[in-house]
Design an enzyme around this catalytic site. Structure first.
Site, PDB file in Angstrom:
ATOM      1  N   HIS A 161       9.989   7.948  39.443  1.00 23.50           N
ATOM      2  CA  HIS A 161      11.220   7.552  40.142  1.00 23.50           C
ATOM      3  C   HIS A 161      12.397   8.442  39.769  1.00 23.50           C
ATOM      4  O   HIS A 161      13.381   8.536  40.516  1.00 23.50           O
ATOM      5  CB  HIS A 161      11.545   6.086  39.828  1.00 23.50           C
ATOM      6  CG  HIS A 161      12.147   5.344  40.980  1.00 23.50           C
ATOM      7  ND1 HIS A 161      13.152   5.871  41.769  1.00 23.50           N
ATOM      8  CD2 HIS A 161      11.901   4.107  41.485  1.00 23.50           C
ATOM      9  CE1 HIS A 161      13.488   4.993  42.704  1.00 23.50           C
ATOM     10  NE2 HIS A 161      12.745   3.915  42.561  1.00 23.50           N
ATOM     11  N   ALA A 162      12.335   9.116  38.630  1.00 24.93           N
ATOM     12  CA  ALA A 162      13.417  10.020  38.251  1.00 24.93           C
ATOM     13  C   ALA A 162      13.540  11.201  39.204  1.00 24.93           C
ATOM     14  O   ALA A 162      14.593  11.840  39.280  1.00 24.93           O
ATOM     15  CB  ALA A 162      13.195  10.529  36.824  1.00 24.93           C
TER      16      ALA A 162
END
Length: 480
Positions: free
Chosen positions: A149-150
């Site tokens: 998700h980063a």
């Protein structure tokens, strides 16, 4: 595909660091093809895609001498990122070495769902390569795209996926998307004073709603949690074994329900379905065990870019673009209420619409984004992650909805029959992510199996809730 190594390290942004908490958050996108996968074609498509040109997808996360995290460009070895699974899976996610003919479509879907559910809790992404990979399940004609998700939020990553796809009816055309619509304030000639009064009243309500919802957001984070029910998660639940099921809706059914109440949106219908479906499920698990009107709180992610909806990838990749690649979303709290069976199904929709209308009229999502960024900047990712984790522990579920392509699309020359998304385990016992594609809306429901022992029944409760709302809507049409 090689990435240049002449670039200096780039610090990890506060928003990116938010997803390196006690358990890394990974997005899973399941793509089911109509034909068997061609591995050579898939690798060729990846090598020529815009994805591997983006710095985030060809960088390692490293720590400097002071312990700060940075992105460092590296070489991409496609063979390490494309993982081919040749054996068939059974419904429990185990490999089947002696395959005896064809299986039912439901069993095939259950096998893939369980494989993804196992990935969410037992297989973090390796930190010695860029934080994405593609699992190709040959026997099931599908692939699971795993992205940390980063690297980006749902809007960024879905925009990238759509940039790599083509319409099946026109191999040279990109998929068409439906952008979200935001309300506009309109005035009429000769009504300047009425228009001015309307603007002032609109602004006053925005301020009041923002103050109220922002205060609620803070209190829910630090002090108050939802009342305990049989579907409540909590600290450590993100590490528990998971089950993944799919609730399937027809967009035509959702649109039929939407027309029953003026100015209603698909998101209103979705929240009404969740409210009704959870009430049905709780009635089944704890009949007469809950008080009428018990509140359960959902956390919803909201895109706060200047231009809403799925974005042109070229705009997202520009450093100074207002669209912005990466994680650009806020969170809002969506309360739903338990009601015993027998109530008017459309009351769930009306209540959901009233809630969502107030939320859209506030700046709660922007407040949550900036307060998270402020904590990240002043105190670091450790404390920001602690606050986010506390909020999730104090609420009951997470929900999101992404609009998919209007028509059927193909990837690497293979037409796709379905696209489904979900994220890795959160401390809540239920997370729900819906994506529409090809006239259908499929919701991936990831549950902690020790808390939700019958997830397929939960999915059925949601599906039945929509059908009951549709029948009530049709009765409303007939009575007019």
């Amino acid at each position: 595909m090689a990435c240049p190594e002449t670039f200096s390290d780039e610090p990890l942004t506060p928003a990116g660091g938010f997803f390196f908490s006690r358990k890394h958050i990974v997005i899973h996108c399941t793509l089911r093809g109509k034909n068997p996968a061609d591995i050579d074609a898939i690798k060729s498509a990846i090598k020529s895609s815009l994805m591997v040109q983006h710095p985030r997808f060809c960088s390692l996360l490293v720590h400097d001498k002071k312990g700060f995290e940075h992105w460092r460009r590296t070489q991409i070895d496609i063979d390490r990122h494309v993982i081919v699974i040749n054996n068939r899976l059974d419904k429990s996610g185990d490999f089947v070495f002696e395959y005896q003919g064809s299986t039912a479509e439901e069993d095939d879907e259950a096998a893939v769902n369980q494989y993804v559910a196992d990935l969410t809790v037992s297989c973090p992404l390796s930190m010695d390569k860029p934080l994405w990979e593609l699992h190709v399940l040959m026997a099931h004609k599908c692939a699971v795209f795993r992205i940390h998700h980063a690297l980006g939020d749902g809007i960024s990553l879905m925009s990238m996926l759509m940039a790599s796809c083509r319409r099946t009816d026109d191999a040279d055309a990109l998929p068409r998307m439906v952008p979200d619509k935001r309300p506009e304030i309109k005035g009429g000639k000769g009504r300047e004073w009425f228009w001015l009064f309307g603007v002032l009243w609109w602004f006053l309500k925005m301020v009041l709603f923002t103050l109220a919802f922002s205060m609620e957001f803070v209190l829910k984070t630090f002090l108050f949690s939802d009342e305990k029910t049989v579907i409540t998660g909590g600290d450590g639940v993100e590490l528990w074994p998971r089950k993944l099921v799919t609730a399937k809706f027809l967009l035509d059914d959702m649109k039929a329900v939407k027309r029953a109440v003026p100015n209603t949106t698909i998101n209103d219908v979705l929240l009404g379905v969740v409210s009704s479906g959870l009430s049905r499920y709780l009635d089944h698990r704890t009949p007469n065990g809950l008080r009428e009107g018990l509140r359960m709180t959902g956390v919803a992610m909201v895109n706060i870019r200047a231009q809403p909806g799925l974005q042109d990838l070229s705009k997202l990749m520009k450093n100074k673009s207002e669209a912005r690649w990466g994680n650009k979303f806020g969170a809002i709290l969506l309360p739903v209420y338990y009601h015993k069976s027998g109530n008017d199904p459309l009351e769930y929709l009306k209540s959901a619409k009233a809630t969502v209308d107030k939320k859209k009229h506030s700046l709660e999502a922007i407040f949550s984004y900036w307060i998270g960024s402020l904590v990240m900047s002043l105190l670091g990712s450790k404390y920001a992650c602690m606050l986010n984790y506390k909020l999730l522990c104090n609420t009951t579920f997470t929900i999101s909805n992404i609009v998919g392509p209007l028509e059927e699309i193909s990837l690497a020359g293979n037409p796709l029959s379905s696209i489904k998304v979900n994220t890795s385990s959160l401390p809540q016992a239920i997370t729900m992510h819906m994506l529409s594609y090809g006239g259908k809306a499929e919701m991936q429901i990831l549950v902690a199996e020790d808390i939700i022992p019958d997830p397929q029944f939960l999915a059925k409760c949601l599906e039945d809730a929509l059908l009951e709302m549709k029948q009530a809507a049709l009765r409303t049409y007939n009575s007019l």
